[in-house]
Scaffold this motif. Structure first.
Motif, mmCIF file in Angstrom:
data_model
loop_
_atom_site.group_PDB
_atom_site.id
_atom_site.type_symbol
_atom_site.label_atom_id
_atom_site.label_comp_id
_atom_site.label_asym_id
_atom_site.label_seq_id
_atom_site.Cartn_x
_atom_site.Cartn_y
_atom_site.Cartn_z
ATOM 1 N N ALA A 364 88.153 -0.552 7.629
ATOM 2 C CA ALA A 364 87.270 0.614 7.771
ATOM 3 C C ALA A 364 88.078 1.847 7.401
ATOM 4 C CB ALA A 364 86.727 0.722 9.193
ATOM 5 N N LEU A 365 87.373 2.975 7.209
ATOM 6 C CA LEU A 365 88.027 4.231 6.867
ATOM 7 C C LEU A 365 87.467 5.355 7.723
ATOM 8 C CD1 LEU A 365 88.152 4.211 2.950
ATOM 9 C CD2 LEU A 365 90.029 3.827 4.549
ATOM 10 N N GLU A 366 88.285 6.353 7.964
ATOM 11 C CA GLU A 366 87.796 7.540 8.649
ATOM 12 C C GLU A 366 86.884 8.314 7.711
ATOM 13 O OE1 GLU A 366 90.398 9.865 11.075
ATOM 14 O OE2 GLU A 366 91.953 8.335 11.009
ATOM 15 N N ALA A 367 85.871 8.947 8.293
ATOM 16 C CA ALA A 367 84.873 9.648 7.486
ATOM 17 C C ALA A 367 85.517 10.751 6.649
ATOM 18 C CB ALA A 367 83.786 10.223 8.391
ATOM 19 N N ALA A 368 86.478 11.466 7.213
ATOM 20 C CA ALA A 368 87.124 12.551 6.468
ATOM 21 C C ALA A 368 87.854 12.029 5.246
ATOM 22 C CB ALA A 368 88.089 13.297 7.392
ATOM 23 N N ALA A 369 88.493 10.882 5.367
ATOM 24 C CA ALA A 369 89.206 10.310 4.229
ATOM 25 C C ALA A 369 88.245 9.898 3.133
ATOM 26 C CB ALA A 369 90.030 9.110 4.686
ATOM 27 N N LEU A 370 87.105 9.354 3.522
ATOM 28 C CA LEU A 370 86.128 8.932 2.536
ATOM 29 C C LEU A 370 85.511 10.141 1.830
ATOM 30 C CD1 LEU A 370 85.050 6.322 1.421
ATOM 31 C CD2 LEU A 370 83.269 6.334 3.154
ATOM 32 N N ARG A 371 85.270 11.216 2.560
ATOM 33 C CA ARG A 371 84.754 12.434 1.933
ATOM 34 C C ARG A 371 85.756 12.971 0.911
ATOM 35 N NH1 ARG A 371 82.651 13.857 7.139
ATOM 36 N NH2 ARG A 371 84.546 15.047 7.578
ATOM 37 N N ALA A 372 87.033 12.983 1.273
ATOM 38 C CA ALA A 372 88.049 13.483 0.356
ATOM 39 C C ALA A 372 88.131 12.629 -0.904
ATOM 40 C CB ALA A 372 89.406 13.528 1.053
ATOM 41 N N ALA A 373 88.009 11.318 -0.734
ATOM 42 C CA ALA A 373 88.063 10.430 -1.892
ATOM 43 C C ALA A 373 86.873 10.646 -2.813
ATOM 44 C CB ALA A 373 88.110 8.984 -1.428
ATOM 45 N N LEU A 374 85.695 10.876 -2.257
ATOM 46 C CA LEU A 374 84.516 11.149 -3.079
ATOM 47 C C LEU A 374 84.674 12.456 -3.840
ATOM 48 C CD1 LEU A 374 81.702 10.076 -0.578
ATOM 49 C CD2 LEU A 374 82.256 8.970 -2.750
ATOM 50 N N ALA A 375 85.241 13.461 -3.190
ATOM 51 C CA ALA A 375 85.458 14.736 -3.863
ATOM 52 C C ALA A 375 86.402 14.577 -5.040
ATOM 53 C CB ALA A 375 86.010 15.766 -2.872
ATOM 54 N N GLN A 376 87.417 13.728 -4.905
ATOM 55 C CA GLN A 376 88.345 13.506 -6.000
ATOM 56 C C GLN A 376 87.720 12.699 -7.125
ATOM 57 O OE1 GLN A 376 92.020 11.916 -4.517
ATOM 58 N NE2 GLN A 376 92.743 13.940 -3.900
ATOM 59 N N ARG A 377 86.608 12.047 -6.846
ATOM 60 C CA ARG A 377 85.887 11.320 -7.876
ATOM 61 C C ARG A 377 84.773 12.167 -8.457
ATOM 62 N NH1 ARG A 377 88.285 7.252 -10.578
ATOM 63 N NH2 ARG A 377 89.546 6.038 -9.143
ATOM 64 N N ALA A 378 84.858 13.486 -8.318
ATOM 65 C CA ALA A 378 83.930 14.431 -8.939
ATOM 66 C C ALA A 378 82.516 14.344 -8.380
ATOM 67 C CB ALA A 378 83.909 14.255 -10.462
ATOM 68 N N VAL A 379 82.350 13.878 -7.147
ATOM 69 C CA VAL A 379 81.047 13.912 -6.489
ATOM 70 C C VAL A 379 80.840 15.329 -5.975
ATOM 71 C CG1 VAL A 379 79.663 13.028 -4.582
ATOM 72 C CG2 VAL A 379 81.134 11.486 -5.881
ATOM 73 N N PRO A 380 79.810 16.043 -6.430
ATOM 74 C CA PRO A 380 79.658 17.451 -6.059
ATOM 75 C C PRO A 380 79.495 17.682 -4.563
ATOM 76 C CG PRO A 380 78.239 16.895 -7.919
ATOM 77 C CD PRO A 380 78.787 15.606 -7.392
ATOM 78 N N ASP A 381 78.784 16.806 -3.887
ATOM 79 C CA ASP A 381 78.528 16.992 -2.456
ATOM 80 C C ASP A 381 78.862 15.704 -1.713
ATOM 81 O OD1 ASP A 381 77.681 17.610 0.070
ATOM 82 O OD2 ASP A 381 75.743 18.423 -0.542
ATOM 83 N N PRO A 382 80.125 15.498 -1.341
ATOM 84 C CA PRO A 382 80.499 14.268 -0.631
ATOM 85 C C PRO A 382 79.747 14.069 0.673
ATOM 86 C CG PRO A 382 82.453 15.428 -1.420
ATOM 87 C CD PRO A 382 81.294 16.354 -1.617
ATOM 88 N N ASP A 383 79.455 15.169 1.380
ATOM 89 C CA ASP A 383 78.704 15.032 2.629
ATOM 90 C C ASP A 383 77.345 14.403 2.380
ATOM 91 O OD1 ASP A 383 80.545 15.968 4.461
ATOM 92 O OD2 ASP A 383 80.039 18.060 4.086
ATOM 93 N N ASP A 384 76.671 14.869 1.345
ATOM 94 C CA ASP A 384 75.356 14.326 1.037
ATOM 95 C C ASP A 384 75.447 12.851 0.666
ATOM 96 O OD1 ASP A 384 72.432 14.888 0.417
ATOM 97 O OD2 ASP A 384 73.116 14.073 -1.508
ATOM 98 N N ALA A 385 76.508 12.484 -0.049
ATOM 99 C CA ALA A 385 76.675 11.083 -0.424
ATOM 100 C C ALA A 385 76.850 10.201 0.805
ATOM 101 C CB ALA A 385 77.880 10.934 -1.354
#
Length: 921
Positions: A364-385
């Motif tokens: 499993a992963l912490e939510a903050a880490a997953l948000r940061a990873a999505l942001a680095q993958r050019a996802v404009p709104d990681p929270d929404d994802a």
């Protein structure tokens, strides 16, 4: 310790300067988790310097920063190409045009081929996210990462920009509330209880018909299929939050309005045919290699062609495909409608990142880490994802208690219970089910164990009469007590005809004590006594301590119990069989069964190829199971094993806590030891000799010089990777055979990773040229080549090529003939095996080992890696030392690469749940 030519004294880490060769992949660069190439190291673990999401950098597999190697599989680029990341990385080079969203093509897109480079690209063993400054540009994105026609960064672009419906707006509002609640808990503004108790339950929107169906968990992960599994409630297990895990449509009737979202993508110009041919046509239309067709059809189901047409990012579900390649495929199919904020892209990336984290060992992963990873993958709104993924049930939400050193546990029964700090974790359902199944099963074995009768009880029974005494006797007899015992205990074997099932053997306490008194060592006696009185026991010790589980198995079998020992490898099975034979020297004279038959492998036991088989209920037909090499058990294998044990079975998990953890996700043995969930027996039997002394010191963080009068330990300093390869070949082919009499085929080379100038590929090429030159006419192999065959992720079987024909490549694996189909050979299931990684070598020992430590792979070193690699040699260890002082620093300062798991908290909750009724009583 000695230097080259098997003479001289050179302590490690003092003479050789770091090498300047090209980057080499760390050991864990190839991790299974169900997705690694069989031929890969099948590890994403301790030896890696790269981190998955939730580690130091908070991004999965980021290794381009601070000189850390990427936790990917082998490089998809040629070995001679410089690594894209810092020294020590082995990140796969993206397909041409991948950074700009161009379609992937040919083998560069990760399609399997017959070369050595295909082993990772074909199977998805690259847990990697782009690091800062190295983000791939999303398809169709401008400088701000917006998609054409998108109303805002967080909106998913669609070809026709449909108007949002009330149902979609309600789902978005609910998802917004979920994400806000997660952030509030993480920041301390809200309690964890309020997040799980007060947040709304969203209705799952309808998915397009073409999308492959995913089983949505019903309020929390359920245990796997076998009936012996015991389910836990979400409250008992710290399971997924109800609001974050929709119930598969239970809250939304079938007539609910269809969910709005991206309009169906344009179909490929070529009409999709059914089956694999249809998938091949869609892949061709999107510029993807046709060789992915069978994998895509297997991963996405019978409607894979339609699914890929509707959602091109589903291609990320195919092992080996990377985000930039899926972006190029989507752009080729969707054109200008494809953008970085597409909701389908974000959903696919969430699942992909969690899969890559699993390859690095995280469940499993912490939510903050997953948000940061999505942001680095050019996802404009990681929270929404994340909101959408949680609302759709694509990921599960958990609360995990945080242990604070020095914090006292709240007293049971307090009116005002103190709020314990927690972290919010996100994970995939299959790993959640595996972890909860393991926790349930271990608790079940403890709770259903029937204690043996004490001697005083035996005396009272004898005074009462023969019928009651018979229940404690190891030999079955007639009488009411025997019949009641047989009815109450699980069946041993399926009955034959009308004959009743045999009554289970119940040795008395006196019987167990007599067996302990006859044990060959005090530690073995202690282990026997612990197994007599508990259904679950943990045993720790190094190589010499393996004799103690063997003594337990022999003692249990002498008492009439069906006892077996399971190991990680065939080599380990043979070593256990030798110990069992030593413990029962008179077996042949007394007509007893061969004691070596009690030694099996874990894979053979679960498949039914070895061991006692299964009873009528599907459980393993045994009374006591000892699992050696327990640190190598990954979560899913452990879940299958524990679920296969019926109530009342004794389970002993034995292993060396200093070695690398499992190739797959989880750290079962370490979590079990940390929670003190069951009785623990620590062996007091040391490993003798210079190698044992050296390894024992490494286990406590000390790298010291040892006396080796028989040249048991030799240090060979080198300046760079090229010299390391040259000296390694010299040691294997000449020095070790000449000085010690150990032939080349009994010497194993171990290095940090597969890629780089001194990785397994470079070393194997040099060793083949010297030891068995040939054209490689059988898919790159010749008769006589030493190979490493991976029948499943995380398992490596050494072998020798004997030939090839239309059926495939023929191998001799430890005396067993094996035929590997041509497709598996092309996908990387077989690689040359003169040189292996430490994870591939775990569980196996050779007469001599040569460990290669080039200077450009120091980022992949940990104490656990060094401990594992140095302990593979039985008689001799040569260390080709180019790491300089980095070796000593790794041993002293970097114990392991940490993993994010839930098993430890699940076991702790199980203990607390058991203690509360006792305290109340």
């Amino acid at each position: 310790m000695s230097t080259d030519r098997l003479a001289g004294e050179t302590p490690p880490g003092q003479e050789a300067a770091p090498g300047t060769a090209e980057a080499q992949t760390p050991e864990d660069a190839t991790a299974p988790g169900g997705a690694a190439a069989p031929g890969d190291d099948a590890t994403a673990n301790e030896g890696a310097a790269a981190e998955a999401p939730g580690s130091e950098a908070g991004t999965p597999g980021s290794g381009a920063e601070a000189g850390a190697p990427a936790a990917g599989a082998e490089s998809g680029a040629p070995d001679s190409a410089p690594a894209a990341g810092a020294a020590g990385s082995e990140a796969e080079a993206p397909a041409p045009g991948a950074d700009t969203g161009a379609p992937l093509s040919g083998s560069e897109a990760g399609a399997p081929d017959s070369g050595a480079e295909a082993d990772a690209a074909a199977r998805g063993a690259e847990p990697e996210a782009p690091t800062a400054g190295a983000e791939p540009e999303a398809p169709g994105a401008g400088a701000e990462g917006k998609a054409p026609g998108a109303g805002g960064e967080g909106e998913a672009p669609t070809p026709s920009a449909p108007t949002e419906s009330p149902a979609s707006g309600a789902a978005k509002a609910t998802a917004d509330a979920l994400a806000a609640a997660v952030r509030a808990v993480e920041s301390g503004e809200r309690s964890a209880a309020s997040f799980f108790n007060d947040a709304p339950r969203p209705a799952k929107p309808a998915t397009p018909a073409a999308t492959p169906a995913k089983a949505a968990p019903q309020g929390g992960p359920a245990g796997p299929a076998p009936e012996v599994a015991r389910q836990r409630t979400a409250q008992q297990t710290g399971g997924p939050a109800p609001q974050g895990v929709p119930d598969g449509g239970a809250t939304g009737p079938a007539a609910a309005p269809a969910a709005t979202g991206p309009a169906p993508a344009p179909r490929p110009a070529v009409p999709a045919a059914p089956g694999v041919e249809g998938v091949r046509q869609v892949l061709t239309a999107g510029g993807a290699p046709e060789t992915l067709a069978e994998q895509a059809a297997e991963a996405l189901g019978e409607r894979a062609a339609e699914a890929l047409s509707e959602d091109p990012w589903l291609l990320l579900g195919v092992p080996g495909v990377r985000p930039e390649q899926a972006d190029g495929f989507a752009r080729a199919l969707l054109g200008a409608a494809c953008g970085p904020g597409d909701e389908r892209r974000a959903q696919a990336l969430v699942g992909w990142l969690l899969e890559q984290a699993a390859l690095a060992g995280h469940s499993a992963l912490e939510a903050a880490a997953l948000r940061a990873a999505l942001a680095q993958r050019a996802v404009p709104d990681p929270d929404d994802a994340l909101q959408s993924a949680i609302a759709d049930g694509a990921v599960l939400v958990f609360q995990d208690a945080i242990d604070e050193p020095g914090r006292a546990r709240p007293a049971t029964g307090d009116d005002e219970e103190e709020e314990q700090p927690v972290r919010i974790l996100l994970g995939l359902d299959r790993f959640a089910m595996a972890e909860e199944s393991v926790a349930d099963g271990l608790a079940r074995l403890l709770n259903t164990f029937e204690a043996v009768a004490e001697p005083v009880q035996d005396t009272a029974s004898a005074e009462a009469g023969d019928d009651t005494t018979a229940a404690a006797e190891p030999v079955a007899g007639d009488g009411t007590a025997a019949e009641e015992s047989a009815a109450a205990a699980p069946a041993t074997d399926a009955p034959t005809g009308d004959a009743p099932a045999p009554r289970p053997v119940r040795p008395s306490a006196a019987d167990w004590e007599a067996a302990a008194a006859a044990a060959p060592s005090p530690s073995a006696a202690e282990l026997i006594r612990a197994a007599a009185h508990s259904g679950l026991v943990a045993h720790t010790g190094a190589e010499a301590a393996r004799a103690e589980p063997a003594a337990l198995i022999a003692a249990a079998r002498s008492l009439g119990l069906r006892a077996f020992g399971a190991t990680h490898t065939e080599n380990g099975r043979r070593r256990l069989a030798a110990h069992l034979t030593e413990n029962t020297p008179d077996a042949a004279a007394t007509g007893s069964a061969d004691p070596a038959t009690a030694a099996v492998t874990v894979s053979g036991l679960l498949s039914g190829r070895e061991g006692p088989g299964r009873d009528a209920d599907g459980a393993l037909a045994l009374d006591l199971l000892v699992v050696l090499d327990a640190p190598q058990l990954d979560l899913e294998t452990a879940a299958l094993l524990v679920e296969s044990l019926t109530d009342g079975t004794r389970l002993v998990l034995s292993g060396d806590p200093g070695v690398l953890w499992s190739a797959g996700p989880g750290r079962l043995f370490a979590d079990l030891l940390a929670t003190r969930f069951c009785p623990q027996i620590a062996s007091r039997t040391p490993d003798f000799g210079p190698i044992g002394e050296l390894v024992s010191g490494i286990g406590i963080g000390e790298l010291s010089q040892v006396e080796a009068p028989g040249k048991e330990v030799v240090i060979v300093p080198v300046r760079d990777a090229g010299e390391a390869v040259h000296r390694t070949v010299q040691l294997v082919a000449d020095s070790v055979p000449r000085a010690l009499g150990v032939p080349a085929d009994h010497t194993q080379v171990i290095t940090v990773g597969h890629g780089g100038a001194a990785g397994t590929r470079a070393l194997n090429a040099a060793l083949k040229e010297r030891l068995n030159p040939g054209p490689g006419r059988f898919g790159g192999f010749d008769p006589g080549d030493r190979v490493a065959y991976a029948p499943a992720p995380g398992r490596t079987v050494p072998g020798t090529v004997t030939g090839a024909d239309a059926a495939g490549l023929h191998l001799d694996c430890d005396g067993s003939a094996v035929v590997v189909p041509r497709e598996q050979v092309g996908a990387g299931a077989v690689r040359h095996g003169w040189a292996l990684t430490a994870h591939q070598a775990a569980g196996t020992r050779w007469p001599a080992a040569v460990v290669v430590l080039p200077g450009d792979a120091t980022g992949g070193l940990t104490r656990a890696w060094v401990y594992t690699a140095f302990s593979r040699g039985e008689r001799h260890l040569s260390v080709v030392q180019g790491a300089d002082q980095a070796l000593a620093r790794a041993v002293a300062e970097v114990p392991v690469k940490e993993r994010t798991t839930r098993l430890r908290s699940l076991l702790q909750q199980s203990v607390q749940t058991t203690e509360e009724p006792s305290a109340a009583g």
